[in-house]
Write a protein that holds these residues in place. Structure first.
Motif: not given
Length: 327
Positions: A136-157
């Motif tokens: 289970l890979y979890q983002i630790h805290w929200p990052d307001v400087t990066t779009p959520v979509e970009e972060t989770f596209e990396a997770v999807e990869r």
């Protein structure tokens, strides 16, 4: 031990999951490496198959300890939960805090989950943990400087590559969790929840229940406050963040201890500690799937594990809930 499945996944975790923040020593005062390893191995012997860690815990130390502790256990027998998105080695994103590392040197920590950073963090975690996949890979805290979509596209990869089995979030409110879930099917949200901290019940917990997302409750013991061992004038070791935490002011400790005194008879009836009673209560709350419990040594680890075996009647739960509501 009791085991629970996250959301509609095939990921089955021990209801009591080992929380390894303190194992990394960072912000908790010194924890001996051998004690931390013994704690994890003892927890496993008592049925705790799931371990939650993060790179920031000791700046890699906690993950290394977890990797060493499980080295001789068949990989499929344990579930590794780790995180990403807090960088102390890359000054990008949103500044989070100035703190000290385990050697007493000042470091700046940033909330950052840009695409390449997520990929890099995963590779680093895999090496420290000594494994080729993370459960289970979890983002630790929200990052307001990066779009959520970009972060989770990396997770999807990472999911597509098989380097992680499932994705989750931590400390996400309902709206952010919904955004993340539109990109990747997240299975869980790890959030603070305890008898004295029930803020998630207002909005985020109902969203998780409605959308079949599991909740991993961290700090169910409120950093040790709910053990009944804290006294007014409590002294904490060097580097322990509780020295300045508002929950450990004398008036709050007194108030909480009065509450614990009221529910003590229930613990005595079942011949368990207050800590074990508190952990079992946590697992009985609607929407709570897993309770994370840290341990500095083997004794604490075995005690935490036994909390899953406590059986509370509906009358006992109603009584405790009444006292919790009065807090």
């Amino acid at each position: 031990m009791e085991y629970r499945t996250l959301s509609d996944s095939q990921l089955r975790l021990s209801a009591i999951t080992f929380g390894s923040w303190a194992a990394g020593s960072w912000m908790w005062g010194k924890t001996e490496r051998t004690d931390a390893i013994d704690a994890i191995r003892t927890a496993y012997e008592h049925g705790v198959t799931s371990i939650d860690t993060a790179p920031i815990y000791g700046q890699g130390t906690s993950e290394e300890i977890v990797g060493e502790a499980i080295r001789d256990i068949p990989r499929e027998k344990v579930q590794i939960l780790t995180k990403f998105g807090l960088r102390w080695d890359l000054p990008k994103g949103k500044f989070y805090m100035k703190t000290k590392d385990n050697d007493g040197r000042f470091i700046d920590v940033y909330k950052y989950a840009g695409k390449e950073s997520v990929i890099e963090e995963c590779e680093n975690s895999l090496k420290r943990l000594g494994t080729d996949y993370i459960d289970l890979y979890q983002i630790h805290w929200p990052d307001v400087t990066t779009p959520v979509e970009e972060t989770f596209e990396a997770v999807e990869r990472l999911l597509e590559q098989g380097k992680i089995r499932y994705a989750g979030v931590c400390n996400y409110d309902a709206s952010l969790a919904e955004k993340a879930n539109q990109v990747v099917d997240i299975v869980s949200n790890q959030m603070p929840f305890s008898m004295v901290n029930r803020k998630i019940e207002e909005e985020t917990l109902p969203w998780c229940i409605a959308n079949n997302k599991s909740v991993l409750a961290y700090s169910p013991m409120e950093r040790g406050l709910l053990t009944g061992k804290m006294k007014p004038g409590q002294k904490f070791g060097e580097g322990d963040h509780r020295k300045i935490h508002p929950s450990f002011k004398d008036d709050h400790i007194i108030k909480v201890n009065e509450f614990l005194k009221a529910i003590q008879p229930v613990a005595e009836k079942h011949e368990v500690t207050l800590a074990q009673l508190v952990l079992r209560w946590t697992l009985e709350q609607k929407g709570i799937t897993i309770a994370l419990a840290g341990a500095r040594n083997a004794h604490q680890a075995s005690q935490n594990a036994k909390a899953a075996d406590v059986k509370l009647s509906s009358d006992e739960l109603d009584f405790i809930n009444q006292k919790v509501d009065e807090l």
